[in-house]
Design an enzyme around this catalytic site. Sequence first.
Site, PDB file in Angstrom:
ATOM      1  N   GLU A  66       0.815  -1.204   0.000  1.00 25.27           N
ATOM      2  CA  GLU A  66       0.000   0.000   0.000  1.00 25.27           C
ATOM      3  C   GLU A  66       0.854   1.262   0.000  1.00 25.27           C
ATOM      4  O   GLU A  66       0.605   2.218  -0.754  1.00 25.27           O
ATOM      5  CB  GLU A  66      -0.922   0.013   1.228  1.00 25.27           C
ATOM      6  N   THR A 210      19.295 -39.481   4.660  1.00 22.04           N
ATOM      7  CA  THR A 210      19.491 -38.948   3.312  1.00 22.04           C
ATOM      8  C   THR A 210      20.821 -38.217   3.209  1.00 22.04           C
ATOM      9  O   THR A 210      21.520 -38.326   2.193  1.00 22.04           O
ATOM     10  CB  THR A 210      18.332 -38.001   2.946  1.00 22.04           C
TER      11      THR A 210
END
Length: 357
Positions: A66, A210
């Site tokens: 704004e 992982t």
Amino acid sequence: MIIYLYVIIIMAFTHQDTECMTLALKLSQFGRRAVGANPMVGCVITLDGKIIAQDYHRLYGEGHAEVNALEQINYKGENTKVYITLEPCSHYGKTAPCSEALIKAGVQKVFIAMLDPNPLVSGRGIKLLQDSDIEVEVGLLEKEATEINRGFIKRMQTGLPFVTSKIAMSLDGRTAMKNGDSKWITSEASRKDVQLLRSLNQAIMTGSGTIKSDNPMMTVRTENIESKPLRVVIDSNNIITDTTLNIFSSDAETLILNNNNSEVLPNGKLDLKSALIKLGEMGINNLLLEAGSGLNGAMTKAGLIDEFIIYTAPVLLGSDANPMIEIPLKKMSDKIKLNIVELSQIENDIKIRATIK
């Protein structure tokens, strides 16, 4: 708790109203990789039916949409209509309240796509505008606005980030060979798409298994995209000690969550919900889970995954290969149902975006 009461007059939106809010929503997404913990917000200002200013929240800690748009018209907002994708803020933070800026500019009418998702302040910005005799309409393209800021909304309402699990698998639902070899199941085009997906999240999470088997970089490697998501590793057994691993490179920051710095369940595993709450407290709105079947299974079982993005390649890896998720269901009635939200093709691979019913 203070409850703010406000009145919303429901009116029909014109075609031009919809076009202006559509533009504001498009603008908001330009800030996706730069606004950090803040929501993505766009703003369009019109005078006599013509657009005279348009902007978005560009960078965390700097001007909101704004204010950026009002600056273009030197804060002279008499007789203007303003279209904002999120209720203007009403509190002082890194910047002054946007509702105050709109009031001082003297705007005539404000269209707001959706309310502030923070239940403690929702409606306050609207009330400030209405108390200053500014007409307010809420709900224009609310569904679209909600989808854009789904991570911010979830964090405001629950303290948890929005979690997307990315999985690359074979047609028979396998993600790696028994020895851990997983390069490469899917096509190069799919792997490039994953890089883009990474850039849209503020953090990427995986498990210690992982890390040990693949030694991944867990970074965004796409030209012309500046994005450095936080790398998060769930390390229940405190086995990540080698600082030469790729996750410790200077390409991005890394957070190791282990038994020394996180809450632990009676079974010795980390409390995954508490881990996500910690990330939420750090301002992480969107988290990408790129993990093996064990962590994916634990996250699914705990109800912590909001959506899956599954890249399926037209290959078969066989019954000895690792499954995409470890959840030992015993009966057909235990099956986990998914809603397919999006289905597309990338070269020969199928990309599925799905949520849990």
